[in-house]
Each structure stands twice: as structure tokens, then as C-alpha cells.
Design an enzyme around this catalytic site. Structure first.
Site, PDB file in Angstrom:
ATOM      1  N   MET A 237       0.803  -1.213   0.000  1.00  8.75           N
ATOM      2  CA  MET A 237       0.000   0.000   0.000  1.00  8.75           C
ATOM      3  C   MET A 237       0.846   1.277   0.000  1.00  8.75           C
ATOM      4  O   MET A 237       0.620   2.187   0.795  1.00  8.75           O
ATOM      5  CB  MET A 237      -0.970  -0.015   1.199  1.00  8.75           C
TER       6      MET A 237
ATOM      7  N   ILE B 292       2.631   4.039  -2.924  1.00  9.58           N
ATOM      8  CA  ILE B 292       2.779   4.370  -4.341  1.00  9.58           C
ATOM      9  C   ILE B 292       4.267   4.465  -4.651  1.00  9.58           C
ATOM     10  O   ILE B 292       5.010   5.153  -3.951  1.00  9.58           O
ATOM     11  CB  ILE B 292       2.023   5.675  -4.672  1.00  9.58           C
TER      12      ILE B 292
ATOM     13  N   HIS C  60      -4.904  -5.784  -8.322  1.00  9.70           N
ATOM     14  CA  HIS C  60      -5.819  -4.729  -7.870  1.00  9.70           C
ATOM     15  C   HIS C  60      -7.251  -5.281  -7.852  1.00  9.70           C
ATOM     16  O   HIS C  60      -7.667  -5.939  -8.811  1.00  9.70           O
ATOM     17  CB  HIS C  60      -5.713  -3.533  -8.826  1.00  9.70           C
TER      18      HIS C  60
HETATM   19  C1  GAR Z   1      -5.935  -7.491  -2.150  1.00  8.58           C
HETATM   20  O1  GAR Z   1      -7.327  -7.442  -2.295  1.00  8.58           O
HETATM   21  C2  GAR Z   1      -5.260  -6.682  -3.228  1.00  8.58           C
HETATM   22  O2  GAR Z   1      -5.908  -6.768  -4.472  1.00  8.58           O
HETATM   23  C3  GAR Z   1      -5.370  -5.296  -2.669  1.00  8.58           C
HETATM   24  O3  GAR Z   1      -5.093  -5.439  -1.296  1.00  8.58           O
HETATM   25  C4  GAR Z   1      -5.495  -6.749  -0.885  1.00  8.58           C
HETATM   26  C5  GAR Z   1      -4.317  -7.407  -0.229  1.00  8.58           C
HETATM   27  O4  GAR Z   1      -4.695  -8.628   0.327  1.00  8.58           O
HETATM   28  N1  GAR Z   1      -4.470  -4.396  -3.280  1.00  8.58           N
HETATM   29  C6  GAR Z   1      -4.737  -3.123  -3.514  1.00  8.58           C
HETATM   30  O5  GAR Z   1      -5.796  -2.600  -3.192  1.00  8.58           O
HETATM   31  C7  GAR Z   1      -3.628  -2.343  -4.193  1.00  8.58           C
HETATM   32  N2  GAR Z   1      -4.087  -1.060  -4.583  1.00  8.58           N
HETATM   33  P1  GAR Z   1      -3.619  -9.682   0.777  1.00  8.58           P
HETATM   34  O6  GAR Z   1      -2.637  -8.926   1.688  1.00  8.58           O
HETATM   35  O7  GAR Z   1      -4.391 -10.711   1.527  1.00  8.58           O
HETATM   36  O8  GAR Z   1      -2.936 -10.223  -0.455  1.00  8.58           O
END
Ligand code: GAR
Length: 205
Positions: free
Chosen positions: A94, A96, A113
């Protein structure tokens, strides 16, 4: 033929379920790769525990101890280059990324994403899709460029939005698809099956 495995770095900030999906694919021999490093910008990210459980090298790099974003990213670049990483996979990372980092790994950074890009870039996108009244959402694996969530699209999966969906139920169904398409997209890259043509990612003949 070299026996060197394709080297991944996985960048995380939280739960790490996508990291787990990549680990599982490797352990099931569905991905001819190794994870050289799991890097987190959040100290207590559960993803770090997952990495440790599987014997991976995990690093927490604290943004607060660096004077600025550029110094932080230089440290990331140095670390990843010291591991000769072939592909940087953002998995719920998270932050940029700045221009210098993107240039250092040009064409070698991908992200997952939880929406059907270009719809709903940014944060809290399952909520945005639901509130917008979209009938379908999904997830996208894309190359990372300077435009946030804007790089060429490698793979997508569509998820219907039901009347009774909450943010949690929708997020959960999208996540199931993320765990399928992320390792698949990585495999396409490892096996050199795709090429980028402008904004389009095409299968190689
Ligand atoms: C996931 O849903 C991913 O797509 C999202 O964060 C989550 C992480 O889950 N990513 C974003 O929103 C990036 N902008 P995880 O830590 O269980 O893989």
C-alpha cells in the site's frame, strides 16, 4: 540450460493472502520460481509470518527511519538488486512507487488490484464498485508504470455483484479470483508467453 530459478520479490503491507497463493503455486510446482525476498513496509504485517513459516527471507523496511521517499526507495532498490530479482510482485503493497524505483525495475513490476481496471483505481474499490451500482467487478493484474493502477493489463477476472452483497462478501469473492489470476499472470511472464504492445499485453505467437 541454466538451473537458476526465476527470482521473485513479493512486496506486502498486510494479510498476505496473495503472497500465500504465490507460495502455494510454487510449492505445487505450478510456478517455476523462487521467492528471494518478502519485503514489507508494515512491521506487523501478517504476510511476514506467512513468509517465515515457509522459510523465506522476510524484511521489514521502516519508512519512518528514512529521511524521505527517495531514500526509502533507494534502499528497496539496493536490496532487490542484491538478490538479482527478476520480477517484483506487489501483493497488497500500500505505497505508491516513485519514478526511480519504477525505472530501476522497468517492465518488471506487477500489481494485483481488486477491481476491473480502468474502473475504480485507488483505494476501497470494492466499496466504490458496490456504491456505484456496478453489476460486475473483479480483479486485475497489471504492469506497474508511473500512473497509479494504470499500467498495461495482463489478466482480469470478472466477479458479479449480487443485490445482497456487502463490502465483505464482495471482497471475499474477488479475493478468490485474485488468488487464481495472480499466479497465472506470473506464470505467463516466467514462461515468456506475453509481450507488451503499447497499452496492450498480447500472447506471443
Ligand atoms: C488485495 O485485495 C489486493 O488486491 C489489494 O489489497 C489486498 C491485499 O490482500 N491491493 C490493492 O488494493 C492495491 N491497490 P492480501 O494482503 O491478503 O494479499
Amino acid at each position: 540450460m541454466s538451473s537458476e530459478k526465476f527470482k521473485l520479490a513479493v512486496l506486502v503491507s498486510g494479510r498476505g493472502s496473495n503472497l500465500q497463493a504465490i507460495i502455494d503455486s510454487i510449492e505445487k510446482n505450478n510456478l517455476a520460481a523462487e521467492i528471494s525476498l518478502v519485503l514489507s513496509n508494515v512491521k506487523d504485517a501478517y504476510a511476514l509470518e506467512r513468509g517465515k513459516k515457509h522459510g523465506l527471507e522476510v524484511v521489514f523496511l521502516d519508512p519512518k527511519v528514512f529521511p524521505g521517499k527517495a531514500d526509502y526507495e533507494q534502499q528497496m532498490i539496493d536490496l532487490l538488486q542484491s538478490k538479482s530479482v527478476d520480477l517484483v510482485c506487489l501483493a497488497g503493497f500500500m505505497r505508491i512507487l516513485g519514478e526511480k524505483f519504477i525505472e530501476a525495475f522497468s517492465g518488471k513490476i506487477i500489481n494485483i488490484h481488486p477491481s476491473l481496471l480502468p474502473a475504480f483505481p485507488g483505494l476501497n474499490v470494492q466499496k466504490k464498485a458496490l456504491e456505484h451500482g456496478a453489476k460486475f467487478s473483479g480483479c486485475t493484474v497489471h504492469f506497474v508504470n508511473e500512473e497509479v493502477d494504470g499500467g498495461p493489463i495482463i489478466k482480469q477476472a470478472v466477479v458479479p455483484i449480487h443485490d445482497e452483497d456487502s463490502i465483505d462478501s464482495l471482497s471475499e469473492r474477488i479475493l478468490e479470483q485474485e488468488h487464481i489470476i495472480y499466479p497465472e499472470a506470473i506464470r505467463l511472464i516466467i514462461e515468456d508467453k506475453i509481450k507488451v504492445s503499447g497499452r496492450r499485453v498480447l500472447q506471443k505467437a
